[in-house]
Design a protein around this motif. Structure first.
Motif, PDB file in Angstrom:
ATOM      1  N   ARG A 334      96.184 117.069 -37.875  1.00  0.00           N
ATOM      2  CA  ARG A 334      95.920 118.162 -38.730  1.00  0.00           C
ATOM      3  C   ARG A 334      96.430 117.989 -39.923  1.00  0.00           C
ATOM      4  NH1 ARG A 334      98.194 122.993 -34.658  1.00  0.00           N
ATOM      5  NH2 ARG A 334      96.378 122.960 -33.305  1.00  0.00           N
ATOM      6  N   GLN A 335      97.268 117.146 -40.045  1.00  0.00           N
ATOM      7  CA  GLN A 335      98.102 116.886 -41.548  1.00  0.00           C
ATOM      8  C   GLN A 335      97.080 115.733 -42.232  1.00  0.00           C
ATOM      9  OE1 GLN A 335     102.029 115.673 -41.442  1.00  0.00           O
ATOM     10  NE2 GLN A 335     102.319 115.255 -43.679  1.00  0.00           N
ATOM     11  N   HIS A 336      96.632 114.921 -41.373  1.00  0.00           N
ATOM     12  CA  HIS A 336      95.893 113.847 -42.099  1.00  0.00           C
ATOM     13  C   HIS A 336      94.254 113.923 -41.843  1.00  0.00           C
ATOM     14  CE1 HIS A 336      99.444 111.767 -43.493  1.00  0.00           C
ATOM     15  NE2 HIS A 336     100.054 112.245 -42.272  1.00  0.00           N
ATOM     16  N   ASN A 337      93.581 114.438 -42.953  1.00  0.00           N
ATOM     17  CA  ASN A 337      92.162 114.618 -42.619  1.00  0.00           C
ATOM     18  C   ASN A 337      91.510 113.448 -42.463  1.00  0.00           C
ATOM     19  OD1 ASN A 337      92.463 117.484 -42.480  1.00  0.00           O
ATOM     20  ND2 ASN A 337      92.264 117.558 -44.464  1.00  0.00           N
ATOM     21  N   ALA A 338      91.909 112.331 -43.140  1.00  0.00           N
ATOM     22  CA  ALA A 338      91.024 111.197 -43.014  1.00  0.00           C
ATOM     23  C   ALA A 338      91.167 110.287 -41.698  1.00  0.00           C
ATOM     24  CB  ALA A 338      91.686 110.211 -44.282  1.00  0.00           C
ATOM     25  N   TYR A 339      92.094 110.895 -40.828  1.00  0.00           N
ATOM     26  CA  TYR A 339      92.049 110.330 -39.578  1.00  0.00           C
ATOM     27  C   TYR A 339      91.564 110.976 -38.532  1.00  0.00           C
ATOM     28  CZ  TYR A 339      95.722 107.269 -41.818  1.00  0.00           C
ATOM     29  OH  TYR A 339      96.765 106.675 -42.645  1.00  0.00           O
ATOM     30  N   GLN A 340      91.184 110.237 -37.401  1.00  0.00           N
ATOM     31  CA  GLN A 340      90.898 110.971 -36.141  1.00  0.00           C
ATOM     32  C   GLN A 340      91.556 110.401 -35.039  1.00  0.00           C
ATOM     33  OE1 GLN A 340      86.514 109.877 -37.061  1.00  0.00           O
ATOM     34  NE2 GLN A 340      86.642 109.843 -34.862  1.00  0.00           N
ATOM     35  N   GLY A 341      91.500 111.187 -33.799  1.00  0.00           N
ATOM     36  CA  GLY A 341      91.983 110.554 -32.639  1.00  0.00           C
ATOM     37  C   GLY A 341      90.982 109.862 -31.825  1.00  0.00           C
ATOM     38  N   LEU A 342      91.146 109.037 -31.291  1.00  0.00           N
ATOM     39  CA  LEU A 342      90.339 108.524 -29.680  1.00  0.00           C
ATOM     40  C   LEU A 342      91.105 108.428 -28.757  1.00  0.00           C
ATOM     41  CD1 LEU A 342      88.368 105.333 -31.148  1.00  0.00           C
ATOM     42  CD2 LEU A 342      87.591 107.722 -31.019  1.00  0.00           C
ATOM     43  N   SER A 343      90.675 108.753 -27.557  1.00  0.00           N
ATOM     44  CA  SER A 343      91.247 108.612 -26.150  1.00  0.00           C
ATOM     45  C   SER A 343      91.508 106.929 -26.044  1.00  0.00           C
ATOM     46  CB  SER A 343      90.613 109.228 -25.243  1.00  0.00           C
ATOM     47  OG  SER A 343      89.143 108.851 -25.038  1.00  0.00           O
ATOM     48  N   TRP A 344      92.147 106.707 -24.918  1.00  0.00           N
ATOM     49  CA  TRP A 344      92.257 105.254 -24.590  1.00  0.00           C
ATOM     50  C   TRP A 344      90.874 104.828 -23.811  1.00  0.00           C
ATOM     51  CZ3 TRP A 344      95.719 102.588 -26.853  1.00  0.00           C
ATOM     52  CH2 TRP A 344      97.030 103.314 -27.078  1.00  0.00           C
TER      53      TRP A 344
END
Length: 361
Positions: A334-344
């Motif tokens: 939420r703090q870093h909009n340039a990033y996103q999460g991927l599941s393993w």
């Protein structure tokens, strides 16, 4: 330049027929290919797809990607409508990612400029994104059954041995193309280049060629010299420069953090781990500026360094890891909009240059 074989000035029809007879008995079965003597036009979309994937890639490695892509997008129109991110993700692991970008550009050009039908003209194909002389000739021959001078590295090897060409590659390539053109005929135009490719794959191999069963043995100057493996001669390669990087593995039990790379440049448009600039000097720990996470820099752990080789340079990249709770990972994203999460489970969508960071040595 003097060639050491009499075929240079002779009719090659008899030798050509011996190769085709061999091909009729030994042709490989490939998912994008029509068999020997096929009279019907093959699907240009499947031919084009296979040729793009086979650039710098082996048949066993490319085959599952071809089957997956043609299942997901069975026509050029379907591929043209596909989201860029999905295509790039499915391409991950095949390498040379500019091919995937050109794949989309070409599909969309075929739809917008040619009504979703590949033109049956070599000149028109060359105007499409990603089409070079080899790909255009391959589509013309394999899809449309027209005579075309299809010359890849495998056919270069056959010609260099057949004529014992003394000039090293890449300087010899214009001559090798000229020699290959002497064998092109309208008769079995589709089968001829496929026959040479199969011959190069199973008989005229780079190492340990099986000359005694080769249909061109009696015509081959390199065999007569007793040193077929010496051809094609290769110019000495300059060592690849080495660049150094630092990748950040920000992870939780559910997955890890990635960022979308710029559309232009190396691995353009792909997902990758956050990382520092790839440069000629090794990064010292004191220089590294870590992404700000909840626990602070003291939580970072050095997992070691891995190597990856690109076309023009070799990369040695450190991997630093921080492990977050699921709650902290959510807060970080939420703090870093340039990033996103991927599941393993989605790790397979990473290009190999970054997937290696998940298992550094």
């Amino acid at each position: 330049m003097r060639l050491s074989i009499e075929l240079m000035g002779e009719d090659v029809s008899s030798a050509r027929q011996r190769v085709l007879d061999w091909y009729d008995c030994n042709a490989r079965v490939l998912p994008w290919r029509e068999g020997p003597g096929a009279a019907l036009k093959a699907d240009p979309y499947r031919v084009w797809m296979s040729e793009v994937m086979l650039q710098q890639t082996t048949v066993p490695h490319a085959t599952p990607y071809f089957e997956k892509f043609t299942t997901l997008w069975p026509s050029v129109s379907a591929l043209a409508a596909a989201p860029d991110e999905r295509v790039m993700a499915e391409w991950a692991g095949l390498g040379y990612y500019s091919r995937a970008r050109n794949l989309l550009k070409c599909a969309r050009a075929v739809v917008s400029e040619h009504g979703g039908v590949f033109p049956a003209d070599e000149g028109a194909l060359l105007k499409l994104p990603g089409f070079g002389p080899y790909t255009a000739a391959a589509v013309i021959a394999f899809a449309f059954g027209k005579a075309a001078n299809v010359v890849d590295g495998n056919i270069e090897r056959v010609m260099s041995r057949l004529y014992a060409v003394k000039t090293p590659v890449p300087q010899a390539r214009p001559l090798l193309r000229e020699l290959a053109a002497r064998w092109v005929r309208e008769d079995r135009a589709r089968d001829w280049p496929q026959a040479l490719m199969d011959l190069s794959a199973s008989v005229c191999r780079p190492k340990s060629p099986s000359c005694l069963i080769c249909p061109l043995r009696e015509d081959c100057a390199a065999f007569a010299e007793g040193q077929p493996e010496a051809y094609p001669l290769k110019a000495a390669k300059a060592p690849k420069p080495v660049r150094h990087g630092v990748a950040f593995l920000i992870m939780s039990e559910d997955g890890f953090v990635v960022e979308r790379r710029p559309d232009k440049g190396l691995l353009g448009g792909m997902l990758g781990l956050p990382h520092l600039e790839w440069r000629s000097e090794v990064w010292s720990e004191g220089e590294i500026v870590f992404p700000s996470v909840h626990h602070g820099n003291e939580a970072w752990e050095n997992l070691g360094t891995y190597a990856h080789v690109f076309t023009h340079f070799a990369l040695k990249q450190q991997v630093w890891r921080v492990v977050l709770s699921t709650k902290d990972m959510t807060a970080f994203l939420r703090q870093h909009n340039a990033y996103q999460g991927l599941s393993w489970g989605e790790a397979k969508s990473l290009p190999t240059a970054f997937a290696k960071a998940l298992r550094p040595k």
